[in-house]
Structure formats: structure tokens, C-alpha cells
Design an enzyme around this catalytic site. Structure first.
Site, PDB file in Angstrom:
ATOM      1  N   HIS A  98       0.779  -1.288  -0.388  1.00 14.98           N
ATOM      2  CA  HIS A  98       0.140  -0.141  -0.112  1.00 14.98           C
ATOM      3  C   HIS A  98       0.721   1.159  -0.499  1.00 14.98           C
ATOM      4  O   HIS A  98       1.970   1.425   0.010  1.00 14.98           O
ATOM      5  CB  HIS A  98      -0.962  -0.094   1.260  1.00 14.98           C
ATOM      6  N   HIS A 100       1.005   5.604   1.086  1.00  9.89           N
ATOM      7  CA  HIS A 100      -0.447   6.342   1.924  1.00  9.89           C
ATOM      8  C   HIS A 100       0.321   7.401   1.401  1.00  9.89           C
ATOM      9  O   HIS A 100       1.413   7.945   0.739  1.00  9.89           O
ATOM     10  CB  HIS A 100       1.294   6.845   3.410  1.00  9.89           C
TER      11      HIS A 100
HETATM   12  P1  5GP Z   1       2.315   0.450   7.582  1.00  9.47           P
HETATM   13  O1  5GP Z   1       2.485   0.905   8.672  1.00  9.47           O
HETATM   14  O2  5GP Z   1       1.953  -0.717   7.009  1.00  9.47           O
HETATM   15  O3  5GP Z   1       2.585   0.778   6.227  1.00  9.47           O
HETATM   16  O4  5GP Z   1       0.421   1.338   7.338  1.00  9.47           O
HETATM   17  C1  5GP Z   1      -0.641   0.331   7.281  1.00  9.47           C
HETATM   18  C2  5GP Z   1      -1.876   1.304   7.435  1.00  9.47           C
HETATM   19  O5  5GP Z   1      -2.282   0.827   7.292  1.00  9.47           O
HETATM   20  C3  5GP Z   1      -1.613   1.538   9.141  1.00  9.47           C
HETATM   21  O6  5GP Z   1      -1.493   2.868   8.580  1.00  9.47           O
HETATM   22  C4  5GP Z   1      -3.390   1.396   9.846  1.00  9.47           C
HETATM   23  O7  5GP Z   1      -3.759   2.781  10.100  1.00  9.47           O
HETATM   24  C5  5GP Z   1      -3.555   1.818   8.226  1.00  9.47           C
HETATM   25  N1  5GP Z   1      -4.561   0.213   8.951  1.00  9.47           N
HETATM   26  C6  5GP Z   1      -4.472  -0.987   9.080  1.00  9.47           C
HETATM   27  N2  5GP Z   1      -5.905  -1.999   9.314  1.00  9.47           N
HETATM   28  C7  5GP Z   1      -6.644  -1.193   8.613  1.00  9.47           C
HETATM   29  C8  5GP Z   1      -7.923  -1.841   8.090  1.00  9.47           C
HETATM   30  O8  5GP Z   1      -8.666  -2.679   8.089  1.00  9.47           O
HETATM   31  N3  5GP Z   1      -8.707  -0.383   7.470  1.00  9.47           N
HETATM   32  C9  5GP Z   1      -8.248   0.594   7.048  1.00  9.47           C
HETATM   33  N4  5GP Z   1      -8.710   1.703   6.347  1.00  9.47           N
HETATM   34  N5  5GP Z   1      -7.044   0.472   7.279  1.00  9.47           N
HETATM   35  C10 5GP Z   1      -6.381   0.208   8.006  1.00  9.47           C
END
Ligand code: 5GP
Ligand code: ZN
Length: 137
Positions: A98, A100
Site C-alpha cells: 500500500h 500512504h
Molecule cells: P503500514 O504501517 O503497513 O505502512 O500502514 C498500514 C496502515 O494501515 C496503518 O496506517 C493503519 O492505520 C492502516 N490500517 C490497518 N488496518 C486497516 C483497516 O482495516 N482499514 C483501514 N482503512 N486502514 C487500516
């Protein structure tokens, strides 16, 4: 495979969708860093950006650019962070690639600015570091 972002990206779990096409869906982060913090989720599962097909990355970042510009126009953001964490050691907490897109506001720098911390480390041998990377490109 039980992947929450596969389910959200493919519409099995409903979400507020900012944009969708054949390859991806753009949603809001459930735990935002700032108001409007969005996530670009490819519909095809890949563990991280490092596993995603290179030829499809251009489209993901075209959309990231579009969303970032829309945040400046529509949310009056003063800037955006566009980033992808790859692997837990780099802060990745969901095992599905993903991107951001995080709107930033000049009047709230302490609250909103993304700080990449610098640490005191032994003086690196830049030639050796460059060689180790270049040999694996
Ligand atoms: P990472 O830390 O992997 O770069 O970012 C994962 C992001 O996904 C986090 O900012 C977290 O808040 C978001 N996230 C985790 N689970 C969910 C979900 O079920 N729905 C949504 N909309 N965001 C999520
Ligand atoms: Zn997935």
C-alpha cells in the site's frame, strides 16, 4: 489467503472509496496521521512494493500524484508525504502493498511533519556501501 487489504481492495469489505479502477482502490487510513490520510491499495496481492510487478508501479504512483494534488486543492494541504513501508523493520504493519498519501499542513508542523530521525552511526564506508548495492541492481 486471509488478507484484510485484499478484501478491502476488492470490495468484499465495504469502505469509503475516494477512487477505484481495475487495478486499485483508494481509501482512508483507519488510524490517520492527519485528516485525509489515504491509502492506495492494489487489488492484486503483493507482500510489499518490493514484490509488486515493476511495470504496474507507474500507475500506482500516477494515482498517488493525482490524490496528492487533490489534497492540496481540496483540503488546502500545504504538502503531502507519499510513501510505502516495506517489511516490518521499515514500519510495515499490513502485509499487502500500500502507498500512504498523507496531507501536511504548514501551520501544524510539530503535529503533522513526518520526521525521519537521524542517528549517530559509525562513519560509513560509502564506496563499500555503493558497491554492495550496485552489484545487486
Ligand atoms: P503500514 O504501517 O503497513 O505502512 O500502514 C498500514 C496502515 O494501515 C496503518 O496506517 C493503519 O492505520 C492502516 N490500517 C490497518 N488496518 C486497516 C483497516 O482495516 N482499514 C483501514 N482503512 N486502514 C487500516
Ligand atoms: Zn492482500
Amino acid at each position: 489467503m486471509d488478507c484484510i487489504f485484499c478484501k478491502i481492495a476488492n470490495g468484499e469489505i465495504p469502505s469509503t472509496t475516494l477512487y477505484e479502477d481495475d487495478d486499485l482502490r483508494v481509501i482512508f487510513d483507519i488510524n490517520p496521521t492527519s485528516a485525509g490520510h489515504a491509502l492506495i491499495l492494489p487489488k492484486e496481492h503483493a507482500a510489499s512494493l518490493l514484490e509488486y510487478p515493476a511495470e504496474k508501479l507507474g500507475h500506482i504512483f500516477e494515482i498517488a500524484q493525482k490524490v496528492g494534488k487533490s489534497m492540496e486543492k481540496g483540503l488546502h494541504a500545504d504538502g503531502v508525504n507519499i510513501l510505502a513501508n516495506c517489511r516490518p523493520a521499515a514500519g510495515q504493519s499490513v502485509d499487502h502493498f500500500h502507498v500512504h498519501v498523507i496531507p501536511r499542513y504548514a501551520n501544524q508542523p510539530e503535529k503533522d511533519a513526518l520526521v525521519i530521525e537521524t542517528h549517530e552511526i559509525p562513519k560509513p564506508d560509502l564506496d563499500a556501501l555503493a558497491k554492495a548495492i550496485q552489484e545487486n541492481l
